[in-house]
Design a protein around this motif. Structure first.
Motif, PDB file in Angstrom:
ATOM      1  N   CYS A   3       0.848  -1.161   0.176  1.00 31.29           N
ATOM      2  CA  CYS A   3       0.015   0.001  -0.001  1.00 31.29           C
ATOM      3  C   CYS A   3       0.829   1.225  -0.057  1.00 31.29           C
ATOM      4  N   VAL A  63      -3.077  -4.476  -8.746  1.00 28.61           N
ATOM      5  CA  VAL A  63      -3.812  -4.384  -7.687  1.00 28.61           C
ATOM      6  C   VAL A  63      -4.887  -5.872  -7.843  1.00 28.61           C
ATOM      7  N   ASP A  64      -5.193  -5.741  -8.955  1.00 32.05           N
ATOM      8  CA  ASP A  64      -6.317  -6.936  -9.199  1.00 32.05           C
ATOM      9  C   ASP A  64      -5.442  -8.356  -8.756  1.00 32.05           C
ATOM     10  N   CYS A  66      -2.716  -9.125  -7.510  1.00 30.10           N
ATOM     11  CA  CYS A  66      -2.194  -9.413  -6.063  1.00 30.10           C
ATOM     12  C   CYS A  66      -3.630  -9.429  -4.929  1.00 30.10           C
ATOM     13  N   GLN A  67      -4.726  -9.200  -5.337  1.00 34.17           N
ATOM     14  CA  GLN A  67      -5.684  -9.241  -4.365  1.00 34.17           C
ATOM     15  C   GLN A  67      -6.026 -10.344  -3.641  1.00 34.17           C
ATOM     16  N   GLY A  68      -5.984 -10.226  -2.292  1.00 35.67           N
ATOM     17  CA  GLY A  68      -6.108 -11.451  -1.359  1.00 35.67           C
ATOM     18  C   GLY A  68      -4.957 -11.765  -0.779  1.00 35.67           C
TER      19      GLY A  68
END
Length: 227
Positions: A3, A63-64, A66-68
């Motif tokens: 982040c 980001v999509d 690496c989500q979770g």
């Protein structure tokens, strides 16, 4: 850390927007109605925003992707996403990887030098079972969390890391030996972080142990080795 790296990239984008907004305000105050070489036209705006737009699209896709994910699994995802032929995209992802890898390196150095493992969110690839008693420390207390091994660390290297920290804890908790390790040189430069799938050789960062005399007398090490 992931982040924070995204926030750093967005700050650069917001800074560009601020510059463009300031230029528009200046033109409005001066009453510029005609198209001049210094005025902000739609064509010039399109040119200036091209690279930032590509970077933002890359970040959104990352980001999509690496989500979770977290910890070593997140580092592996970022590392895999950087395997591209686009040099600008590769440089961006490598920069993010260097920031994402810092917490893992901190875990690594504390484990191989002090045997300390403070992993509240289970992000490191070495796991500890607090319910295991001291007499089973060597066999059952520590293990590899395989899903958290970063893709730029081999399984053989991960096993060596596990063995080093486990040995330190065995010395501290079972043998009650508190001999301080050698001088620690932590990673503090970007060059010390993973790049192009390469990491520092563990032979350069792992501490060298000198067995104390108690191993040969109190714990009869040689007798055990002869069995």
């Amino acid at each position: 850390s992931f982040c924070a790296s995204l926030h750093q990239e967005l700050k650069e984008y917001y800074r560009l927007l601020s510059v463009l907004h300031s230029q528009l305000q200046v033109e409005d105050e001066q009453g510029v109605n005609m198209c001049t070489e210094s005025s902000l036209t739609l064509r010039r705006l399109l040119v200036w925003m091209y690279d930032p737009k590509v970077r933002l699209k890359t970040l959104a896709a990352l980001v999509d992707y690496c989500q979770g994910r977290k910890g070593g699994e997140l580092a592996s995802a970022v590392h895999a996403y950087g395997k591209t032929g686009d040099p600008q995209m590769r440089a961006l992802v490598q920069h993010i990887l260097s920031l994402v890898s810092h917490p893992i390196l901190n875990f690594l150095y504390r484990w191989i030098y002090d045997g300390e493992l403070e992993d509240t969110y289970h992000e490191f690839f070495v796991a500890s079972d607090p319910n295991v008693k001291t007499d089973r420390l060597w066999h059952d207390k520590y293990s590899l969390r395989k899903s958290m091994i970063p893709s730029f660390i081999t399984m053989d290297q991960a096993r060596k890391v596990l063995l080093i920290g486990k040995s330190i804890n065995f010395l501290h908790q079972v043998c009650h030996d508190r001999t301080p390790p050698g001088k620690i040189t932590p990673a503090s430069k970007p060059a010390d972080t993973p790049k192009d799938g390469k990491v520092l050789s563990l032979s350069l960062v792992c501490p060298v142990f000198v067995l104390p005399p108690d191993f040969f007398f109190c714990f009869r090490l040689l007798s055990h080795l002869m069995l």
